[in-house]
Design an enzyme around this catalytic site. Structure first.
Site, PDB file in Angstrom:
ATOM      1  CG  ASP A   1       2.998 -11.044  -2.917  1.00  0.00           C
ATOM      2  OD1 ASP A   1       1.975 -11.139  -2.036  1.00  0.00           O
ATOM      3  OD2 ASP A   1       3.079 -10.097  -3.647  1.00  0.00           O
ATOM      4  CE  LYS A   2      -4.010 -13.582  -4.884  1.00  0.00           C
ATOM      5  NZ  LYS A   2      -4.020 -12.604  -5.989  1.00  0.00           N
TER       6      LYS A   2
ATOM      7  CB  THR B   1     -14.608  -8.884  -6.097  1.00  0.00           C
ATOM      8  OG1 THR B   1     -14.532  -9.029  -4.679  1.00  0.00           O
ATOM      9  CG2 THR B   1     -15.055 -10.027  -6.566  1.00  0.00           C
TER      10      THR B   1
ATOM     11  CB  THR C   1      -2.073 -13.481  -0.730  1.00  0.00           C
ATOM     12  OG1 THR C   1      -2.805 -12.663  -1.558  1.00  0.00           O
ATOM     13  CG2 THR C   1      -3.283 -14.426  -0.230  1.00  0.00           C
ATOM     14  N   GLY C   2      -2.574 -10.935   0.636  1.00  0.00           N
ATOM     15  CA  GLY C   2      -3.621 -10.066   1.380  1.00  0.00           C
ATOM     16  C   GLY C   2      -4.998 -10.360   0.969  1.00  0.00           C
TER      17      GLY C   2
ATOM     18  CE  LYS D   1       2.089 -10.908   2.251  1.00  0.00           C
ATOM     19  NZ  LYS D   1       2.465 -10.048   1.008  1.00  0.00           N
TER      20      LYS D   1
END
Length: 1092
Positions: free
Chosen positions: A394-395, A643, A723-724, A811
């Site tokens: 995961d990130k 963002t 990652t999402g 995932k």
């Protein structure tokens, strides 16, 4: 703390009315099919309660009747134990009996007793915890007053009182709390692993009742949907037909997850009263607890495969003995006798030694001071850490810290950073002071105060100050200070953050004290915040830094403290004006909507605003047209910033009333409620929002992440990041984390919609030799639908892959796809609840204890606190675990083979008679007191030092080839066993004295000494315990010669002939192997020896 579900695997609920449930144990299932339910609020007849499961937690696997058969079944379904059971049972047949019965039955009984004792201990502990949970006392409200009942006696329809810090015993609808607003907080870490507190809200009609006893005057019903696993979703209605003091008609109130308290959560504030809707196995906690997939290491699979080969070897040798004897008489009985004689070829101690080794390796990981806080939750697969070829990570929170910091804000024509935040504060102060000073100049007293101090009188705001703020707040002039203030104000209002300070003055709250909307005051002091998302906390902390502070939040209002107006001389301890806003609606963030919104009404102006923030992909179609949003989102993403787009829309009172009516109707919809509510929001609110600005929040990398990823890459491990986040952010993190090598091409696949586009993209990818592939979630979905095999064949050959906008399901699917296609070992590492499915699907799951809670850590096989610990976990502990277990397995097999070869040679030399060479205590002692400690001491061996293993990660790549335990090494040890067993037995017979007992003495002594020497020859790095184990075993053997006179002739043992014959036998069996080993190390050394 560990929940009952964590400790016991699947949660099983006992139904007392079903007598068969007690006998069926964990397989007991209710015949009742769950359906939606509507139950009376105050039932006159409690008969309906028996329809539902009792609120009994049952995690124990066995009962008095099922314990023995189930444990035996679990043991004998394995080939090893089943084989030795058959061997032991054969000794009860007189024609097949060889030697003493205890020789064959004893080891098996010992293994079974140890296993059963462990199972009983674990199950007893589970039952004890169940009894503690079932006997916990709770207060139940009845018409006759309060009753204290155990948890097991709670049924659907009961009214239960929950005190602060008390565990919730069943799934409930929250009716009342001690907080006047009806709010309370629950801790859900034992349910979903998340550490943040969750806000829960009591149903308004019941919260407004004067006293708890008034609940019994209500007549109505509670509707609850079918029990299911989703802890974040609940659809229900509370209908009150009559009994409310201020209502004459029927009232239906929609119920959502915010009105519930699930079982196994803990009330964190106040006291609450709940209506029980689900009990026992219908609760969310029970339904989310099931048997996790049992992970079996590749080394165990290899050993099991070798054991079947060993059985074939046993069968072949036995058949050879019978064939060479000419299949005389009842040859099949002789065959079985030989099978029993050679049964030690498959050593029963192999499984025991390997399991003990796994526990030792796990203990070493947990005690490693270089990996503080490491926890091994699955001690059966530490060797897997040495065979990893793919690492999926995961990130957010795994590679990054999940510690957010507001870095940038962009408003179209102006951008501000942390370095220019003083300018933002100046704009906010200018906007507020202009309003105050302009208006207060008409007030004589206020003007005099302002002239004397240079600041407005904030301790006692005049009516003109209040009027000025109200007028300034509503004016249409859009100068820069006004635009900046609108942006800061919106960021301070649009969130789900709760300040933990609860000492705000009444004037600041504008609460139920009859405040008329004038500006209040509050003392400026530092605040701390509680929220489920660190992004929101970072933004609110930034507004605090600017001078607009979230001072207080209730269910119905938000109070902002304007610290920007505090004089510099009073910073940190002065007083500041406050502005209060009524919360009319809140639309929480969801992973599907990717945005959150709020409708607030200013008490100063009465203006109603809908404020919304969210991902640029969804907000771009909601805000007004602009020509800068896409470009600036891309710029921030390339800088590694997360963002959020912020928009605002002013609503008239009439427009809000129309929306509220439609929204309330959608709320009481039973079917498709969430979709209906979202559609109303989209139709009435989400259009033509004024674009206020864009925020950029940074999530910093964890310590040593680039170094660790580079280390894994050099070790031959291919790293995928799932990652999402959006493509731009993931790309930036991949570059900064050194996942992308220097000068490596980055190939991006995004926006693919059709099979034709995917095919073209894959053709392009085939032409690229080595690149980092970055693919978004939608493109990945289309690719896997049409070209699953082609894509994975290309992707697994790349050194790095980044999958963006991945859902938790995607995932897990990627993990399974890699495992199925490559047949390689896959490791998954993550830190949040959305990573659990990926962690459980992988061969090895590593969970990080992070900002997102402990859910990933609890579900993982190994738990650590930092990503960079992964390097040491794999390269050092993984290497040692695999190399040691491989050597231990081969040595235990060798120990069984050599004695069987000696038996075969002995039988062949003595007319193929199935007579045991070593009997009784000699056979038992050989695998226990004489050789067990030296052989097991191999778990302390290491082929390289810790520094070299970490300095040269390339050494790890050799492990993944599985050369330490392979068919080649197995047959090598088989040949060694044949040579040594044959040499020991043939030379012993050649040096035959006059008595058979002398042959046994010489052969057995040579066998023991040979094994001790072989252990010494295999050791690469000596440890003091190894020396003591070898010397200790030798002393025990020498002492046993005097203890076992039936097997040894003491006078012969003390003679010089015994000594020189034993030396000759041992030398012939061991010295040639030592010479071969030295020559091999000189001319064909292993890769690691070149570094040492």
């Amino acid at each position: 703390m560990t929940t009952e579900a964590d400790l016991g695997g699947e949660t099983h609920i006992r139904i007392p009315d079903d007598a068969s449930a007690d006998l069926a144990g964990p397989w007991a299932k209710s015949r009742r099919k769950s359906k939606p339910r509507t139950e009376p609020l105050n039932p006159l007849d409690n008969a309906f309660k028996s329809k539902y499961p009792a609120n009994v937690v049952r995690n124990n696997k066995y009962n008095f009747i099922t314990f023995l058969p189930l444990v035996l079944f679990e043991q004998f379904k394995f080939f090893f134990n089943l084989y030795f059971l058959l061997v032991a049972l054969s000794q009860f047949v007189p024609q097949l009996r060889i030697g003493y019965l205890v020789t064959y039955v004893g080891p098996l009984v010992f293994v079974l007793v140890v296993t059963m004792a462990k199972e009983w201990h674990d199950d007893h502990a589970r039952k004890k915890r169940d009894n503690e949970a079932n006997s916990q006392k709770y207060v139940r409200l009845t018409v006759d007053g309060r009753q204290v009942v155990p948890s097991a006696k709670i049924r659907v329809g009961d009214l239960i009182v929950i005190e602060k810090n008390q565990r919730v015993p069943a799934d409930m609808v929250l009716l009342r709390t001690t907080e006047s607003a009806g709010a309370c907080f629950v801790r859900t870490d034992q349910l979903d692993g998340e550490t943040d507190w969750k806000l829960r809200i009591a149903v308004p009609p019941t919260q407004k009742l004067a006293h708890e006893t008034d609940l019994f005057s209500l007549h109505g019903s509670v509707y609850a949907d079918t029990p299911h696993k989703d802890i974040y979703d609940f659809v229900g209605n509370l209908t009150i037909d009559h009994g409310l003091p201020e209502s004459s008609g029927s009232i239906t109130t929609p119920l959502g997850v915010e009105n519930t308290m699930w079982a196994n959560t803990t009330l964190a504030s106040g006291t609450a009263i709940g209506y029980v809707v689900y009990t026992g196995k219908d609760t969310r906690a029970a339904m989310n607890t099931g048997h996790a997939k049992t992970k079996v290491g590749i080394l165990d699979t290899e050993v099991n495969r070798l054991s079947k080969i060993l059985f074939l070897v046993t069968l072949i040798i036995s058949l050879a003995m019978v064939a060479l004897d000419g299949f005389k008489a009842v040859w099949y009985v002789t065959l079985f006798r030989f099978l029993i004689l050679f049964s030690s070829i498959i050593p029963i101690s192999l499984r025991v030694n390997l399991d003990m080794g796994k526990s030792f390796y796990s203990m070493g990981i947990e005690r490693d001071k270089e990996i503080p806080g490491a926890v091994v939750r699955n001690s059966m697969i530490p060797e897997e850490l040495g065979r990893i070829e793919y690492c999926l990570t995961d990130k957010t929170g795994t590679l990054t810290r999940n510690e957010m910091e507001m870095k940038r804000i962009h408003m179209g024509v102006m951008a501000y950073t942390l370095e220019t935040s003083d300018e933002v504060t100046r704009h906010v102060r200018t906007n507020l002071k202009d309003r105050v000073l302009t208006e207060s100049s008409t007030d004589g007293a206020a003007a005099e105060s302002a002239a004397g101090s240079g600041q407005p009188d904030l301790l006692a705001p005049s009516a003109s100050v209040t009027s000025a703020l109200a007028r300034g707040h509503g004016r249409a002039r859009r100068d820069m200070p006004q635009r900046v203030f609108d942006m800061v104000e919106s960021l301070a209002l649009c969130h789900n953050v709760t300040p933990t300070e609860e000492s705000a003055p009444a004037a600041a709250t504008g609460g139920s004290d009859g405040h008329d909307g004038s500006v209040g005051v509050a003392v400026a002091k530092p605040m701390s915040y509680q929220a489920s998302s660190p992004d929101e906390v970072a933004i609110v902390k930034w507004t605090e830094h600017i001078g607009v502070v979230l001072a207080e939040r209730t269910l119905t209002s938000i109070t902002l403290r304007l610290d920007a107006l505090i004089p510099a001389s009073q910073a940190g301890h002065g007083t500041a004006p406050t502005m209060t806003y009524d919360i009319l609606q809140v639309f929480p963030f969801t992973s599907e909507s990717k945005r959150m919104g709020i409708i607030v009404r200013s008490r100063l102006t009465g203006e109603i605003h809908f404020i919304q923030k969210g991902a640029d992909t969804v907000m771009a179609r909601i805000v007004q047209y602009n020509d800068w949003l896409d470009e600036e989102c891309g710029n921030m993403a390339r800088d590694g910033l997360r963002t959020l787009v912020v928009g605002r829309k002013r609503l008239s009172s009439e427009a809000y009333k129309r929306f509220e009516t439609a929204y309330q109707n959608a709320k009481i919809t039973v079917l498709g409620r969430a979709e209906a509510m979202q559609q109303v929001v989209a139709d009435y609110l989400e259009s033509d929002l004024e674009l206020l600005g864009l925020t950029g929040v940074e999530d910093r990398l964890q310590d040593n992440v680039p170094t660790t990823l580079e280390l894994l890459g050099n070790a031959g491990i291919k790293v995928w990041m799932l990652t999402g986040d959006k493509v731009e952010t993931a790309t930036c993190v991949a570059v900064s984390a050194k996942l992308v090598k220097r000068d490596q091409l980055i190939h991006v696949l995004s926006g693919l919609k059709s099979a034709h586009e995917v095919n073209d993209a894959l053709e392009t990818l085939r032409t690229l030799s080595d690149c980092c592939l970055i693919i978004d979630g939608d493109s990945l979905h289309v690719t896997l639908d049409f070209f699953r095999d082609e894509f994975i064949e290309l992707a697994v050959g790349l050194s790095a892959v980044v999958c963006c906008r991945c859902s938790p399901t995607q995932k897990a699917d990627i993990v399974r796809l890699i495992r199925r296609h490559t047949k390689k070992r896959v490791l998954a590492v993550g830190d949040g609840g959305n990573d659990v499915s990926m962690i459980q699907a992988a061969d090895v799951g590593v969970g990080l204890v992070g900002k997102e809670g402990k859910q990933a850590s609890l579900a993982a096989d190994f738990s650590v606190h930092q990503f960079y610990y992964l390097g040491r976990l794999l390269l050092w502990h993984g290497r040692n675990s695999y190399k040691r277990s491989a050597k231990l397995a081969q040595f235990v097999i060798h120990r069984g083979l050599i004695i069987s070869i000696m038996q075969a040679v002995f039988s062949a030399l003595f007319y193929f008679a199935p007579i045991a060479l070593f009997q009784g205590m000699l056979l038992v002692g050989y695998t226990t007191v004489y050789t067990m400690a030296p052989v097991f001491s191999l778990v302390l061996d290491r082929d390289v030092t810790e520094d070299i293993a970490m300095l040269y990660p390339e050494l790890y790549a050799d492990l993944t080839k599985g050369r330490s335990l392979s068919y080649k090494t197995f047959f090598t040890w088989l040949l060694i066993s044949i040579y040594q067993g044959g040499a020991l037995m043939m030379i012993a017979v050649w040096l035959f004295d006059t008595e058979f007992v002398h042959v046994v003495s010489i052969a057995f002594t040579g066998l023991v000494l040979n094994e001790l020497l072989m252990v010494a020859l295999e050791i690469r790095t000596w440890h003091r315990l190894m020396i003591w184990s070898i010397l200790g075993s030798l002393v025990i053997y020498i002492a046993s010669i005097w203890v076992l006179p039936a097997y040894f002739d003491i006078s012969f043992i003390l003679s010089g002939a015994f000594v020189w014959k034993t030396v000759v036998i041992t030398a012939v069996s061991s010295v040639p192997l030592y010479i071969i080993k030295v020559v091999k190390r000189i001319y064909a050394p292993p890769s690691y020896t070149k570094l040492t």
